[in-house]
Design a protein around this motif. Structure first.
Motif, PDB file in Angstrom:
ATOM      1  N   ALA A  93      -0.014   1.089 -10.917  1.00 38.27           N
ATOM      2  CA  ALA A  93      -0.331   0.774  -9.520  1.00 38.27           C
ATOM      3  C   ALA A  93      -0.054  -0.701  -9.230  1.00 38.27           C
ATOM      4  O   ALA A  93       0.568  -1.054  -8.216  1.00 38.27           O
ATOM      5  CB  ALA A  93      -1.781   1.113  -9.218  1.00 38.27           C
ATOM      6  N   GLY A  94      -0.511  -1.582 -10.110  1.00 32.81           N
ATOM      7  CA  GLY A  94      -0.261  -2.998  -9.927  1.00 32.81           C
ATOM      8  C   GLY A  94       1.211  -3.339  -9.982  1.00 32.81           C
ATOM      9  O   GLY A  94       1.703  -4.185  -9.228  1.00 32.81           O
ATOM     10  N   LEU A  95       1.944  -2.662 -10.860  1.00 33.47           N
ATOM     11  CA  LEU A  95       3.381  -2.911 -10.985  1.00 33.47           C
ATOM     12  C   LEU A  95       4.129  -2.482  -9.726  1.00 33.47           C
ATOM     13  O   LEU A  95       5.012  -3.196  -9.235  1.00 33.47           O
ATOM     14  CB  LEU A  95       3.919  -2.183 -12.211  1.00 33.47           C
ATOM     15  N   ALA A  96       3.784  -1.318  -9.198  1.00 28.75           N
ATOM     16  CA  ALA A  96       4.416  -0.853  -7.959  1.00 28.75           C
ATOM     17  C   ALA A  96       4.105  -1.810  -6.810  1.00 28.75           C
ATOM     18  O   ALA A  96       4.970  -2.138  -5.992  1.00 28.75           O
ATOM     19  CB  ALA A  96       3.942   0.555  -7.627  1.00 28.75           C
ATOM     20  N   ALA A  97       2.856  -2.268  -6.764  1.00 28.26           N
ATOM     21  CA  ALA A  97       2.452  -3.197  -5.712  1.00 28.26           C
ATOM     22  C   ALA A  97       3.223  -4.512  -5.812  1.00 28.26           C
ATOM     23  O   ALA A  97       3.701  -5.051  -4.809  1.00 28.26           O
ATOM     24  CB  ALA A  97       0.951  -3.457  -5.804  1.00 28.26           C
ATOM     25  N   ALA A  98       3.347  -5.027  -7.015  1.00 22.10           N
ATOM     26  CA  ALA A  98       4.017  -6.312  -7.197  1.00 22.10           C
ATOM     27  C   ALA A  98       5.500  -6.219  -6.858  1.00 22.10           C
ATOM     28  O   ALA A  98       6.070  -7.139  -6.261  1.00 22.10           O
ATOM     29  CB  ALA A  98       3.819  -6.796  -8.632  1.00 22.10           C
ATOM     30  N   ARG A  99       6.144  -5.117  -7.229  1.00 19.91           N
ATOM     31  CA  ARG A  99       7.560  -4.947  -6.897  1.00 19.91           C
ATOM     32  C   ARG A  99       7.772  -4.966  -5.388  1.00 19.91           C
ATOM     33  O   ARG A  99       8.719  -5.570  -4.881  1.00 19.91           O
ATOM     34  CB  ARG A  99       8.095  -3.630  -7.477  1.00 19.91           C
ATOM     35  N   ALA A 100       6.880  -4.318  -4.669  1.00 22.73           N
ATOM     36  CA  ALA A 100       7.003  -4.289  -3.211  1.00 22.73           C
ATOM     37  C   ALA A 100       6.707  -5.655  -2.605  1.00 22.73           C
ATOM     38  O   ALA A 100       7.390  -6.113  -1.686  1.00 22.73           O
ATOM     39  CB  ALA A 100       6.065  -3.239  -2.629  1.00 22.73           C
ATOM     40  N   LEU A 106       0.832  -1.210   0.000  1.00 20.64           N
ATOM     41  CA  LEU A 106       0.000   0.000   0.000  1.00 20.64           C
ATOM     42  C   LEU A 106       0.861   1.253   0.000  1.00 20.64           C
ATOM     43  O   LEU A 106       0.566   2.230  -0.696  1.00 20.64           O
ATOM     44  CB  LEU A 106      -0.932  -0.014   1.215  1.00 20.64           C
ATOM     45  N   ASP A 107       1.938   1.231   0.758  1.00 20.94           N
ATOM     46  CA  ASP A 107       2.858   2.377   0.762  1.00 20.94           C
ATOM     47  C   ASP A 107       3.480   2.585  -0.606  1.00 20.94           C
ATOM     48  O   ASP A 107       3.635   3.728  -1.072  1.00 20.94           O
ATOM     49  CB  ASP A 107       3.962   2.163   1.800  1.00 20.94           C
ATOM     50  N   ALA A 108       3.845   1.500  -1.273  1.00 21.83           N
ATOM     51  CA  ALA A 108       4.463   1.606  -2.593  1.00 21.83           C
ATOM     52  C   ALA A 108       3.496   2.197  -3.613  1.00 21.83           C
ATOM     53  O   ALA A 108       3.888   3.019  -4.446  1.00 21.83           O
ATOM     54  CB  ALA A 108       4.944   0.233  -3.059  1.00 21.83           C
ATOM     55  N   VAL A 109       2.238   1.803  -3.541  1.00 24.89           N
ATOM     56  CA  VAL A 109       1.242   2.331  -4.475  1.00 24.89           C
ATOM     57  C   VAL A 109       1.001   3.808  -4.209  1.00 24.89           C
ATOM     58  O   VAL A 109       0.936   4.624  -5.145  1.00 24.89           O
ATOM     59  CB  VAL A 109      -0.073   1.537  -4.371  1.00 24.89           C
ATOM     60  N   ARG A 110       0.879   4.186  -2.927  1.00 24.73           N
ATOM     61  CA  ARG A 110       0.688   5.600  -2.600  1.00 24.73           C
ATOM     62  C   ARG A 110       1.859   6.436  -3.116  1.00 24.73           C
ATOM     63  O   ARG A 110       1.676   7.514  -3.685  1.00 24.73           O
ATOM     64  CB  ARG A 110       0.556   5.770  -1.088  1.00 24.73           C
TER      65      ARG A 110
END
Length: 382
Positions: A272-279, A59-63
């Motif tokens: 958003a999905g890419l940032a979430a998956a990386r985290a 969630l932090d990564a997506v924000r």
């Protein structure tokens, strides 16, 4: 003529409205029509979703990714490359061994599209995850469906025998909807037999539930897939990672195989999905915590059914598959009426077996109370 708050205030004026504000609640009841209470959301135990969603790091990564606004207005090509690198780092392979997709759904469909044809069928179990067979039907590829064995396990001998002349063999391990897992040794032997049966065949192994497995005999086929151009391993962020709504999946395979799986390009994913998956791929501590949470709730649920005389399969996933000894449609509708959703029918076992997703432990404690009423049984979980 009906009286509304607005017409009443207009009639009595501002001063009168002030007096009204000081009146007891009974006055307000004359003017306000109470909205009907919204029903509580049912327990969603039908789609094998993660009841907690992604971890806080996700969630932090997506924000962070969306805060500046810029990334959402750009195509995600650089972000796709970054995720491929993160997945490669996680498995100690090269980015050329990784392809991403809109959930594992895209990976499975592209594999069917690339390696089957009207002359080269798909081989799959019955019961198993339906995505590959459904897509094969859509594009005109014949499907050789192999029934489960008596233990509700995928029949590896029969599937291997059917692989001659096929284009793709689909193996879901652990298997959905039965929840059963095949040992690493059994899968190794199966792959050898399949590849010996036909020079053109590929083996696609869907490991969507790998992160929930506790059986030490199980092992991923990812190390083999990155070296063998005829083996593909598909994974998803929808289950243990808690990102079903963000639609991110991937495959691990030989670089030459990846080239054939990547023909749709990177535009199926969003920033958003890419940032979430990386985290999430890097948050191993959270993944272990999720595995432990699911294991506890799964064991509670399996114990309850077992002690009620309704023995489930030995599930290694985030769902259980139980012989309830009655048509699932009746059970499903009765549970729904009491606020619990369970899965759809799975022919040919729709008159005897039901799949129930594992929620939180508290949710499963609530759910078994409903199951006990509907089935007229009592279970005592350890």
């Amino acid at each position: 003529m009906s009286i509304t708050r607005r017409s009443f205030v207009k009639a009595v004026g501002v001063g009168g409205a002030g007096l009204l504000a000081a009146r007891p609640p009974a006055w307000a009841a004359l003017l306000d029509v109470a909205e009907p209470a919204r029903p509580a959301r049912p327990l969603l135990l039908h789609n094998n979703e993660n009841p907690l969603g992604p971890g806080e790091a996700v969630l932090d990564a997506v924000r962070s990714a969306l805060a500046a606004g810029g990334p959402a207005g750009r195509y995600p090509w650089d972000d796709v490359r970054s995720l491929r690198q993160a997945i490669a780092d996680r498995f100690s392979v090269a980015p050329e061994n990784v392809v991403t997709g809109c959930g594992s759904t895209q990976v499975l469909r592209v594999a069917v599209q690339s390696f089957t044809s009207p002359a080269r069928p798909l081989v799959a179990g019955q019961l198993t995850y339906e995505e590959c067979a459904s897509y094969a039907d859509l594009i005109g590829t014949p499907v050789r469906t192999i029934p489960l064995d008596r233990t509700l396990q995928l029949d590896l001998d029969a599937m291997a025998a059917a692989a001659a002349g096929a284009g793709l063999v689909f193996l879901n391990n652990p298997n959905n909807p039965t929840g059963r897992v095949l040992s690493g040794d059994a899968v190794d032997a199966f792959i050898e037999r399949v590849l010996a049966a036909s020079r053109e065949v590929r083996v696609l192994i869907d490991e969507a539930y790998h992160d929930y497995v506790t059986d030490p005999a199980h092992r991923t086929q990812a190390p083999r897939a990155v070296k063998d151009p005829r083996v593909i391993v598909a994974r998803t962020f929808s289950k243990a990672h808690g990102m079903a709504g963000m639609r991110v999946g991937y495959a691990l395979a030989h670089p030459e195989t990846i080239k054939r799986l990547a023909w749709e390009g990177p535009n199926a994913l969003n920033v958003a999905g890419l940032a979430a998956a990386r985290a999430s791929i890097a948050d191993l501590a959270r993944l272990e915590k999720e595995k432990a949470r699911n294991t506890e709730a799964r064991r509670f649920t399996m114990d309850w059914f077992s002690k009620a005389g309704l023995v489930p399969t030995d599930s290694q996933t985030n769902f259980v598959f139980v012989e309830i000894k009655r048509p699932v449609k009746e059970f499903r509708e009765a549970c729904r009426d009491q606020g619990v959703l369970v899965a759809r029918d799975f022919p040919p076992l729709e008159k005897s077996h039901v799949r129930i997703s594992v929620g939180t432990l508290d949710e499963m404690k609530r759910a078994v109370q409903v199951f006990g009423k509907v089935l007229a049984v009592k279970g005592r979980a350890a």
